[in-house]
Design a protein around this motif. Structure first.
Motif, short mmCIF file in Angstrom:
data_model
loop_
_atom_site.label_atom_id
_atom_site.label_comp_id
_atom_site.label_asym_id
_atom_site.label_seq_id
_atom_site.Cartn_x
_atom_site.Cartn_y
_atom_site.Cartn_z
N VAL A 24 -6.43 0.23 -2.23
CA VAL A 24 -6.50 -1.09 -2.85
C VAL A 24 -7.64 -1.02 -3.86
CG1 VAL A 24 -7.99 -2.09 -1.04
CG2 VAL A 24 -6.59 -3.59 -2.46
N THR A 25 -7.38 -1.58 -5.03
CA THR A 25 -8.41 -1.59 -6.07
C THR A 25 -8.56 -2.99 -6.65
OG1 THR A 25 -6.81 -0.88 -7.74
CG2 THR A 25 -8.13 0.83 -6.73
N PHE A 26 -9.73 -3.22 -7.20
CA PHE A 26 -10.08 -4.48 -7.84
C PHE A 26 -9.94 -4.30 -9.34
CE2 PHE A 26 -13.40 -6.95 -10.01
CZ PHE A 26 -13.14 -8.22 -9.54
N GLN B 263 -13.54 2.17 1.08
CA GLN B 263 -12.38 2.95 1.51
C GLN B 263 -12.75 4.42 1.70
OE1 GLN B 263 -8.46 1.48 -0.43
NE2 GLN B 263 -10.13 0.84 -1.80
N GLY B 264 -13.61 4.92 0.82
CA GLY B 264 -14.02 6.32 0.91
C GLY B 264 -14.86 6.63 2.13
N LEU C 266 -4.89 -4.61 -6.71
CA LEU C 266 -3.80 -3.67 -6.93
C LEU C 266 -3.63 -2.80 -5.70
CD1 LEU C 266 -4.85 -2.45 -10.49
CD2 LEU C 266 -3.20 -4.24 -9.93
N LEU C 267 -2.39 -2.62 -5.29
CA LEU C 267 -2.06 -1.70 -4.21
C LEU C 267 -1.44 -0.48 -4.86
CD1 LEU C 267 -1.73 -1.10 -1.14
CD2 LEU C 267 0.56 -2.09 -1.35
N ASP C 268 -2.11 0.65 -4.71
CA ASP C 268 -1.61 1.91 -5.28
C ASP C 268 -0.98 2.73 -4.16
OD1 ASP C 268 -2.52 1.75 -8.04
OD2 ASP C 268 -4.53 1.79 -7.18
N ILE C 269 0.26 3.10 -4.36
CA ILE C 269 1.00 3.91 -3.39
C ILE C 269 1.35 5.22 -4.09
CG2 ILE C 269 3.05 4.06 -1.93
CD1 ILE C 269 3.10 0.95 -2.04
N LEU C 270 1.01 6.34 -3.46
CA LEU C 270 1.26 7.65 -4.07
C LEU C 270 2.55 8.30 -3.63
CD1 LEU C 270 -2.35 9.09 -3.78
CD2 LEU C 270 -1.26 8.04 -5.77
N ASP C 271 2.97 8.04 -2.40
CA ASP C 271 4.10 8.76 -1.83
C ASP C 271 5.13 7.77 -1.30
OD1 ASP C 271 5.25 11.23 -1.24
OD2 ASP C 271 4.52 11.19 0.83
N PRO C 272 6.41 7.92 -1.49
CA PRO C 272 7.13 9.10 -1.95
C PRO C 272 7.12 9.26 -3.47
CG PRO C 272 8.69 7.40 -1.36
CD PRO C 272 7.33 6.87 -1.06
N SER C 273 6.86 8.19 -4.21
CA SER C 273 6.65 8.30 -5.65
C SER C 273 5.62 7.24 -6.03
CB SER C 273 7.95 8.14 -6.43
OG SER C 273 8.44 6.84 -6.29
N PRO C 274 4.84 7.48 -7.07
CA PRO C 274 3.78 6.54 -7.43
C PRO C 274 4.33 5.13 -7.72
CG PRO C 274 3.54 8.60 -8.62
CD PRO C 274 4.87 8.66 -7.93
N LEU C 275 3.61 4.16 -7.17
CA LEU C 275 3.97 2.76 -7.37
C LEU C 275 2.69 1.94 -7.32
CD1 LEU C 275 6.18 0.52 -7.55
CD2 LEU C 275 6.11 0.47 -5.05
N LYS C 276 2.61 0.94 -8.18
CA LYS C 276 1.47 0.03 -8.19
C LYS C 276 2.01 -1.38 -8.15
CE LYS C 276 -1.88 1.24 -10.71
NZ LYS C 276 -3.28 1.51 -10.90
N VAL D 257 -8.86 -6.45 1.93
CA VAL D 257 -7.98 -6.04 3.03
C VAL D 257 -6.83 -7.03 3.19
CG1 VAL D 257 -7.86 -5.75 5.54
CG2 VAL D 257 -9.70 -4.65 4.23
N GLN D 258 -7.12 -8.31 3.13
CA GLN D 258 -6.06 -9.32 3.24
C GLN D 258 -5.06 -9.19 2.10
OE1 GLN D 258 -8.31 -12.95 3.36
NE2 GLN D 258 -8.70 -12.81 5.56
N ALA D 259 -5.55 -8.98 0.89
CA ALA D 259 -4.67 -8.84 -0.27
C ALA D 259 -3.80 -7.59 -0.14
CB ALA D 259 -5.48 -8.79 -1.55
#
Length: 159
Positions: free
Chosen positions: A78-80, A65-66, A94-104, A136-138
């Motif tokens: 996405v993290t393992f 991703q980087g 895990l799908l990490d979403i930062l905006d509009p507020s943090p959600l995993k 990517v699929q996950a």
């Protein structure tokens, strides 16, 4: 259109460079320093399903991703995640979403035996490609599930 994209051709070239750097480093007893500590430890015979290789999988997904080998929407990663269970272990994405507020959000846990492509036990670059495809699929599956949930919630009068 899926928000996570795997650039397989570019990733294969990138993975080839990683494998060469790892093998050169291993050949010279770790003195070559071409292989950085943040690089996934992927050699020609790398087997991500072997005990102790969980960190390598995590580093692979993060590095992909980087470097842009896995394209992702802004503010999402996405993290393992590996969980030892006293046997072969389980993992989830895990799908990490930062905006509009943090959600995993997370996938259901799976046995390490099914990581990548379970029908073909692969090693090295092919194993890494299979893992990145799965990541990517996950991630896209989780994005779609979350979108469906939000849409249904709004239709029912939720916030």
């Amino acid at each position: 259109m899926d928000p996570f994209v795997f650039h397989e051709e570019a990733a294969r070239a990138w993975l080839t460079e990683l494998v060469v750097a790892y093998e050169v480093d291993a050949s010279f007893g770790g003195d070559a320093s071409v292989h950085s500590a943040d690089s996934p430890p992927i050699g020609m015979a790398w087997d991500p399903q072997q005990l102790g290789e969980e960190d390598g999988v995590s580093l692979l997904v993060k590095a992909a991703q980087g470097t842009g080998m896995v394209g992702r929407p802004e503010g999402m990663t996405v993290t393992f995640e590996f969980v030892g269970d006293g046997d072969e272990g389980v993992y989830r994405w895990l799908l990490d979403i930062l905006d509009p507020s943090p959600l995993k959000v997370a996938t259901l846990s799976e046995s390490m035996a099914v990581l990548g492509e379970p029908d073909l036990h692969q090693a090295g670059i092919e194993a890494a490609v299979a893992i990145l495809r799965e990541a990517v699929q996950a991630a896209n599956h989780l994005v779609h599930q979350l979108s469906d949930y939000v849409e249904a919630s709004i239709e029912r009068g939720g916030n």
